[in-house]
Scaffold this active site. Structure first.
Site, PDB file in Angstrom:
ATOM      1  CB  THR A 140      -1.017   0.075   1.430  1.00  0.00           C
ATOM      2  OG1 THR A 140      -1.393   1.395   1.361  1.00  0.00           O
ATOM      3  CG2 THR A 140      -0.012  -0.479   2.606  1.00  0.00           C
ATOM      4  CG  ASP A 141      -0.929   4.966  -0.774  1.00  0.00           C
ATOM      5  OD1 ASP A 141      -1.780   4.360   0.173  1.00  0.00           O
ATOM      6  OD2 ASP A 141      -1.708   6.144  -1.089  1.00  0.00           O
ATOM      7  CE1 TYR A 165      -3.482  -2.721   5.502  1.00  0.00           C
ATOM      8  CE2 TYR A 165      -3.341  -0.126   5.134  1.00  0.00           C
ATOM      9  CZ  TYR A 165      -3.350  -1.501   4.544  1.00  0.00           C
ATOM     10  OH  TYR A 165      -3.447  -1.809   3.372  1.00  0.00           O
TER      11      TYR A 165
HETATM   12  P1  NAD Z   1     -10.187  -6.612   2.068  1.00  0.00           P
HETATM   13  O1  NAD Z   1     -10.157  -6.428   3.362  1.00  0.00           O
HETATM   14  O2  NAD Z   1     -11.465  -6.222   1.369  1.00  0.00           O
HETATM   15  O3  NAD Z   1     -10.038  -8.176   1.755  1.00  0.00           O
HETATM   16  C1  NAD Z   1      -8.973  -8.953   2.411  1.00  0.00           C
HETATM   17  C2  NAD Z   1      -9.242 -10.576   2.098  1.00  0.00           C
HETATM   18  O4  NAD Z   1      -8.210 -11.083   2.548  1.00  0.00           O
HETATM   19  C3  NAD Z   1     -10.672 -10.872   2.672  1.00  0.00           C
HETATM   20  O5  NAD Z   1     -11.367 -11.582   1.691  1.00  0.00           O
HETATM   21  C4  NAD Z   1     -10.139 -11.748   4.016  1.00  0.00           C
HETATM   22  O6  NAD Z   1     -11.080 -12.812   4.121  1.00  0.00           O
HETATM   23  C5  NAD Z   1      -8.764 -12.217   3.469  1.00  0.00           C
HETATM   24  N1  NAD Z   1      -8.157 -12.610   4.447  1.00  0.00           N
HETATM   25  C6  NAD Z   1      -7.803 -11.807   5.741  1.00  0.00           C
HETATM   26  N2  NAD Z   1      -6.939 -12.415   6.489  1.00  0.00           N
HETATM   27  C7  NAD Z   1      -6.657 -13.729   6.121  1.00  0.00           C
HETATM   28  C8  NAD Z   1      -5.898 -14.801   6.405  1.00  0.00           C
HETATM   29  N3  NAD Z   1      -5.307 -14.724   7.704  1.00  0.00           N
HETATM   30  N4  NAD Z   1      -5.743 -15.739   5.571  1.00  0.00           N
HETATM   31  C9  NAD Z   1      -6.598 -16.055   4.515  1.00  0.00           C
HETATM   32  N5  NAD Z   1      -7.001 -15.055   3.703  1.00  0.00           N
HETATM   33  C10 NAD Z   1      -7.496 -13.525   4.674  1.00  0.00           C
HETATM   34  O7  NAD Z   1      -9.015  -5.960   1.482  1.00  0.00           O
HETATM   35  P2  NAD Z   1      -8.817  -5.083   0.082  1.00  0.00           P
HETATM   36  O8  NAD Z   1      -9.197  -3.765   0.150  1.00  0.00           O
HETATM   37  O9  NAD Z   1      -9.316  -6.077  -1.025  1.00  0.00           O
HETATM   38  O10 NAD Z   1      -7.225  -5.094   0.169  1.00  0.00           O
HETATM   39  C11 NAD Z   1      -6.479  -6.222  -0.631  1.00  0.00           C
HETATM   40  C12 NAD Z   1      -5.065  -5.834  -0.555  1.00  0.00           C
HETATM   41  O11 NAD Z   1      -4.662  -4.662  -1.188  1.00  0.00           O
HETATM   42  C13 NAD Z   1      -4.435  -5.764   0.982  1.00  0.00           C
HETATM   43  O12 NAD Z   1      -3.335  -6.432   1.281  1.00  0.00           O
HETATM   44  C14 NAD Z   1      -4.297  -4.296   1.005  1.00  0.00           C
HETATM   45  O13 NAD Z   1      -3.424  -3.840   2.035  1.00  0.00           O
HETATM   46  C15 NAD Z   1      -3.914  -3.883  -0.319  1.00  0.00           C
HETATM   47  N6  NAD Z   1      -4.413  -2.487  -0.527  1.00  0.00           N
HETATM   48  C16 NAD Z   1      -5.665  -2.185  -0.442  1.00  0.00           C
HETATM   49  C17 NAD Z   1      -5.832  -0.874  -0.930  1.00  0.00           C
HETATM   50  C18 NAD Z   1      -7.393  -0.440  -0.779  1.00  0.00           C
HETATM   51  O14 NAD Z   1      -7.754   0.804  -1.115  1.00  0.00           O
HETATM   52  N7  NAD Z   1      -8.334  -1.133  -0.438  1.00  0.00           N
HETATM   53  C19 NAD Z   1      -5.068  -0.015  -1.362  1.00  0.00           C
HETATM   54  C20 NAD Z   1      -3.770  -0.486  -1.431  1.00  0.00           C
HETATM   55  C21 NAD Z   1      -3.431  -1.625  -1.331  1.00  0.00           C
END
Ligand code: NAD
Ligand code: TYD
Length: 366
Positions: A140-141, A165
């Site tokens: 993430t940023d 986080y």
């Molecule tokens: P989200 O919270 O919607 O989804 C996370 C998923 O991971 C869920 O389906 C959850 O069940 C699964 N999960 C959590 N713990 C787990 C475990 N121990 N074992 C297996 N599965 C597990 O998250 P998102 O918004 O889709 O983000 C996905 C990724 O992208 C993350 O790594 C986040 O850091 C990164 N990210 C998100 C954003 C954003 O704006 N949402 C921006 C940049 C990076």
């Protein structure tokens, strides 16, 4: 891009979450040979997000915890992926303020287990498959901390996380780089800004504000609403991830953004305008913006995120395709039209304020 994906085998951790489910669809629609998800289905997962994928022959779902090394090894052996996209994470800053420990468990320990399993898998591959393999770590940023009014995050911006986080994601990034440097595991790492679009769990700003506006509930803007986030439609992010896997260099990081940084209040006001323009203003409400309330700020609230994606554009040719206002309009409609999906989320989260301090010092996330 389609050519790179045709017939390829892909493992997506966290594929039942917001970005993961969109990435699953992107891979299937572009002709991947196998798309497998590893996900333990926390509160943030929604089974309905994978309803379409489950109808596709190339799709497989594995319910497993990414911390569980034997399970990761077994799934990698079964899926035999060319590319692993690692998205499984605890992802919400406010929840990390209430309960940091699940973030350390999943984001740090989980990444370590997946890396270990991926390394063993990669080492056992024949040379030609080793050359094609890529571990794409979706960071993430927020690992870069907070900007003042000026400047942009780039790949060489010093790491300075400030929320539990962000700190847990930065720790996982260190592990990924260490596996690349020490054992030669071919990885690429991405740092994207704030995503929005279909399937986003309504604890995050945009879906929370859309649903609350549609329901005629107050719209809680933290502090003065002057904090700035750099927004990208999720399908543009997924396309960037696929470009990084196909064209990015191993051992390199790429920041991802659509040059769309805006203050939170401006985003919330635009959501209100869209809701009103669509004739969806809640009964008894004159105009949706009357629902805006300034509430107590988030502890340690990062002021500004903004991204310079020049390296990604130059090296992979990626460009965002989605214009913010149009994509926001489509997102409002998506939440309005997908009531069963929303009701599934409401089983685990009722829209209450999160993240004003520690709630359960040793607790697990629900
Ligand atoms: P989200 O919270 O919607 O989804 C996370 C998923 O991971 C869920 O389906 C959850 O069940 C699964 N999960 C959590 N713990 C787990 C475990 N121990 N074992 C297996 N599965 C597990 O998250 P998102 O918004 O889709 O983000 C996905 C990724 O992208 C993350 O790594 C986040 O850091 C990164 N990210 C998100 C954003 C954003 O704006 N949402 C921006 C940049 C990076
Ligand atoms: P969020 O969607 O939680 O993402 P992140 O904290 O990872 O950037 O929040 C986006 C911005 O919106 C952030 O500055 C906090 C703010 N915010 C509010 O003002 N009100 C809210 O109810 C929420 C959830 C967030």
């Amino acid at each position: 891009m389609t050519k790179d994906l045709e017939g390829s085998r892909i493992l997506i951790t966290g594929g039942a979450g917001f970005i993961g489910a969109n990435l699953v669809e992107a891979c299937l629609r572009r002709g991947a040979g196998r798309v497998a998800v590893l996900d333990c289905l926390t509160y943030a997962a929604n089974p309905l997000s994978l309803a379409w994928a489950r109808q596709q022959k190339a799709f497989a779902f594995h319910q497993a915890d990414v911390v569980d090394l034997p399970a990761c090894k077994k799934i990698l052996a079964e899926v035999h992926p060319d590319w692993v996209f690692h998205l499984a994470a605890e992802s919400h800053v406010d929840r990390s303020i209430e309960q940091p420990l699940p973030f350390v468990r999943t984001n740090v320990q989980g990444t370590a287990s997946l890396l270990q399993a991926s390394l063993l898998h990669w080492q056992a591959l024949p040379q030609s498959s080793q050359d094609r393999f890529r571990f794409v770590h979706v960071s993430t940023d927020e690992v870069f901390g907070s900007l003042e009014q000026d400047g942009y995050f780039r790949e060489d911006t010093p790491v300075a996380p400030r929320s539990p986080y962000a700190a847990s994601k930065a720790a996982s990034d260190h592990l990924v780089r260490a596996y690349g440097h020490t054992y030669g595991l071919p990885y690429s790492m991405t740092h994207c800004g704030n995503n929005f679009g279909p399937y986003q769990f309504p604890e995050k700003l945009i879906p929370l504000m859309i649903l609350r506006a549609l329901q005629g509930k107050s719209l809680p803007v933290y502090g003065q609403g002057i904090n700035i986030r750099d927004w990208i439609q999720v399908e543009d992010h997924c396309q960037a991830l696929l470009q990084v896997a196909a064209r990015g260099r191993a051992g390199q990081a790429y920041v991802i953004g659509a040059r769309n940084d805006r203050p939170n209040l401006e985003v919330v006001e635009e959501i209100c305008e869209v809701v009103d323009r669509l004739g969806l203003t809640a009964p008894g409400v004159r105009q949706s913006r009357d629902l805006i309330r300034f509430v107590e700020d988030r502890p340690g609230h990062d002021f500004r995120y903004a991204i310079d994606p020049a390296k990604l554009e130059r090296e992979t040719g990626w460009r965002p395709q989605r214009e913010f206002s149009q994509a926001l309009h489509e997102t409002v409609l998506w939440y309005q039209e997908n009531q069963p999906w929303v009701e599934e989320c409401e089983k685990s989260y009722a829209g209450q304020r999160l993240g004003l301090g520690l709630t359960s010092p040793g607790g697990k996330s629900s």
